[in-house]
Design a protein around this motif. Structure first.
Motif, short mmCIF file in Angstrom:
data_model
loop_
_atom_site.label_atom_id
_atom_site.label_comp_id
_atom_site.label_asym_id
_atom_site.label_seq_id
_atom_site.Cartn_x
_atom_site.Cartn_y
_atom_site.Cartn_z
N VAL A 169 0.84 -1.21 0.00
CA VAL A 169 0.00 0.00 0.00
C VAL A 169 0.87 1.25 0.00
N ARG A 170 1.96 1.22 0.73
CA ARG A 170 2.86 2.38 0.76
C ARG A 170 3.46 2.65 -0.61
N ARG A 171 3.87 1.58 -1.29
CA ARG A 171 4.43 1.77 -2.64
C ARG A 171 3.36 2.27 -3.61
N MET A 172 2.14 1.73 -3.49
CA MET A 172 1.06 2.19 -4.35
C MET A 172 0.75 3.67 -4.11
N THR A 173 0.75 4.08 -2.85
CA THR A 173 0.49 5.48 -2.51
C THR A 173 1.61 6.36 -3.05
N GLY A 174 2.85 5.90 -2.93
CA GLY A 174 3.98 6.66 -3.46
C GLY A 174 3.87 6.86 -4.97
N ARG A 175 3.49 5.80 -5.68
CA ARG A 175 3.32 5.92 -7.14
C ARG A 175 2.16 6.84 -7.49
N ARG A 176 1.09 6.79 -6.71
CA ARG A 176 -0.05 7.67 -6.94
C ARG A 176 0.38 9.13 -6.80
N TYR A 177 1.17 9.43 -5.76
CA TYR A 177 1.64 10.82 -5.58
C TYR A 177 2.59 11.24 -6.69
#
Length: 198
Positions: A169-177
């Motif tokens: 989830v952290r990696r997905m959030t980072g890519r979203r940002y």
């Protein structure tokens, strides 16, 4: 499941939102199914190994009658770690006994006997050569150790599943940002200017 259903036909739903919901569902199923299965498997294998160890210890160790020479100075009563619950206490004494080949042996041993005065007869555990040894582990203690090992394995599995979910989830959030920053970089310089179509 509620998260997956909520994002099913929502116009504000992004692909990452759906991925997060499915990831949460997968992690939940793993926590409910895989972690207990790992705990049960680890506990069962540990129990089988400990039961084999109990059988081997019972075959190699036996009770011998010894005579107390004297109590050990400063001896204390200690709980026996090989008995489930540690209900039996043992006392340190210097005792004399005979080995299976008839040789006399004197050493400091622990005994569960209440009467540890000089001259008292006590039962001690010895190995095949007559040397003092610990009492064999009992079956309830083996079961307790196996249950604790299984519980620990299940908790460790659950922790690894949750850490993996949070990392994804952290990696997905980072890519979203990162995508949001790129989109803002293309639109941001013209934001609010007249004639730019905004």
């Amino acid at each position: 499941m509620a998260g997956v259903w909520r994002w099913r036909r929502n116009p504000l739903c992004r692909a990452t939102d759906r991925c997060e919901a499915w990831l949460a569902l997968a992690a939940f199923l793993l926590l409910m199914l895989a972690a207990p299965a790992v705990g049960w498997l680890c506990g069962a294998r540990t129990d089988a190994s400990l039961q084999a160890s109990v059988r081997a210890q019972r075959a190699e160790r036996h009770l011998t009658t010894a005579v107390v020479v004297r109590r050990v100075t400063g001896a204390r009563h200690v709980a026996d770690p090989e008995i489930s619950g540690g209900a039996m206490t043992r006392t340190e004494v210097v005792a004399r006994w005979h080995t299976p080949d008839g040789a006399a042996r004197t050493a400091t041993v622990t005994t569960a006997s209440r009467n540890a005065s000089p001259g008292a007869r006590v039962r001690i555990w010895t190995d095949r050569s007559g040397d003092p040894t610990l009492r064999p582990m009992d079956i309830p203690t083996a079961h307790t150790h196996a249950a604790l090992a299984g519980f620990g394995a299940a908790m460790l599995s659950a922790l690894l599943i949750e850490c993996g979910r949070r990392l994804i989830v952290r990696r997905m959030t980072g890519r979203r940002y990162e995508r949001l920053d790129r989109a803002w970089a293309t639109v941001g310089p013209d934001w609010g200017r007249t004639g730019t179509g905004s």
